[in-house]
Design an enzyme around this catalytic site. Structure first.
Site, PDB file in Angstrom:
ATOM      1  N   GLU A 130      -5.662  -7.691  -0.639  1.00  0.00           N
ATOM      2  CA  GLU A 130      -6.395  -7.476   0.608  1.00  0.00           C
ATOM      3  C   GLU A 130      -7.850  -7.149   0.315  1.00  0.00           C
ATOM      4  OE1 GLU A 130      -4.928  -4.680   3.431  1.00  0.00           O
ATOM      5  OE2 GLU A 130      -2.841  -5.380   3.318  1.00  0.00           O
TER       6      GLU A 130
ATOM      7  N   GLU B  18       0.776  -1.235   0.000  1.00  0.00           N
ATOM      8  CA  GLU B  18       0.000   0.000   0.000  1.00  0.00           C
ATOM      9  C   GLU B  18       0.814   1.296   0.000  1.00  0.00           C
ATOM     10  OE1 GLU B  18      -2.919  -0.245   3.124  1.00  0.00           O
ATOM     11  OE2 GLU B  18      -4.121  -1.694   1.999  1.00  0.00           O
TER      12      GLU B  18
END
Length: 342
Positions: free
Chosen positions: A260, A147
């Site tokens: 995710e 991320e």
């Protein structure tokens, strides 16, 4: 690709997703100088055995860059590297593949990649050293970074390409999972959030000498797509995001992996989870698979998205995930995580 009809009128299901699994959180916990099994931990065999027994075939394994490489540009810490290798051995012992995930959000000691001393070359050096240790090991993929955020897409692309070049320079032909910036969200893939261009435009500039990579996306079902709320009031937006990146992947001849996603254990969220998995199952021509967030021996039981079993009982989300696994079959060559040399 939903289904293919034969001339006789029968229906063949779409090809199955290659990989379906879970993130086993724990090794990314704590500060860089934390003590193992006090401040952070790697997965236990009991936990690994549980998810393998449910039919999952991949683990995304988060860890901390600073702990593995305490000084930029210098060798990896031998003790921590051995712990990482032991965890990979354990996961593979139970028949599952592994995604190595430096869970750092494109930072090192709170300094963003691209800013001295955390230069693109320092990031590339880290990946060169790590890639050597797992070079061409079957069933091991390299997730470049968890991320990235607050870094413009062109700057992140330059760092990613530096790391990719370093990995290939040491002779590693492992699959590389490339995220975008802005938390690599599927819903915002085509939006220029930070200036400099959208992921969907800029990240087409990925350069891999052996063309063996996939894009990693994350997507949650709450309204702000953060995964921090126990509600799924953003399910429709999340599905649109997943559909949009599916079209983007297909249009550009790319592959994707959902690194995710997760939901709380209420009826609305469980229904959204079922729909979400269905979208990916229907488009397995471009999706390699998914890893649910999250589980792990130390994952708090009160955390809404948690699927770590307690007292021998499956979490409600786990039951939906199991339904979405499909029939376990041998993986075709197209699912390989290491590209064979020609």
């Amino acid at each position: 690709m939903l289904a293919l009809a034969t001339q006789a009128g029968s229906v063949l299901a779409a090809p199955q997703l290659c990989y379906r699994g879970v993130n086993l959180s724990g090794a990314e916990y704590g500060e860089r100088d934390g003590a193992v099994n006090v401040n952070y931990t790697y997965p236990s065999e009991e936990t690994v055995r549980y998810f393998a027994g449910k039919g999952m075939n991949i683990i995304r394994l988060p860890f901390r860059w600073e702990r593995l490489q305490p000084t930029l540009g210098q060798p990896l810490n031998g003790d921590e590297l051995q712990r990482l290798k032991d965890a990979v051995d354990l996961i593979q012992k139970h028949g599952m593949a592994v995604i190595l995930d430096p869970h750092n959000y494109a930072d090192y000691d709170k300094t963003q990649i691209g800013q001295a001393p955390v230069t693109d070359l320092a990031f590339g050096d880290f990946w060169a050293r790590l890639a050597v240790e797992f070079s061409n090991r079957k069933g091991v993929a390299f997730g470049l970074m968890n991320e990235p955020h607050d870094i413009k897409a062109p700057d992140w692309l330059e760092a990613a390409n530096t790391a990719i070049r370093s990995i290939r320079t040491v002779g590693a032909h492992n699959l590389i999972l490339v995220p975008g910036t802005n938390w690599t969200g599927a819903h915002s893939w085509s939006t220029d959030v930070l200036g400099g261009g959208a992921n969907g435009t800029v990240m087409l500039g990925v350069k891999d000498p052996i063309d063996f990579y996939a894009f990693e996306f994350h997507q949650y079902l709450d309204a702000d797509s953060s995964g921090t709320h126990p509600v799924c009031d953003g399910t429709e937006n999340a599905k649109r995001g997943l559909s949009d990146v599916t079209d983007w992947l297909r249009k550009n001849g790319k592959r994707g992996f959902l690194g995710e996603f997760g939901v709380a254990a209420n009826d609305t969220c469980l229904d959204g989870l079922k729909q979400f998995i269905g979208v990916m199952n229907a488009d397995s021509d471009v999706w390699l698979g998914w890893s649910y967030w999250a589980a792990g021996d130390w994952w708090p039981p009160e955390e809404p998205l948690n699927v770590q079993p307690r007292n021998g009982r499956d979490k409600p989300q786990m039951k939906v995930l199991i339904e979405g696994l499909g029939k376990k079959t041998p993986l075709p060559p197209s699912c390989a995580l290491v590209k064979s040399a020609k």
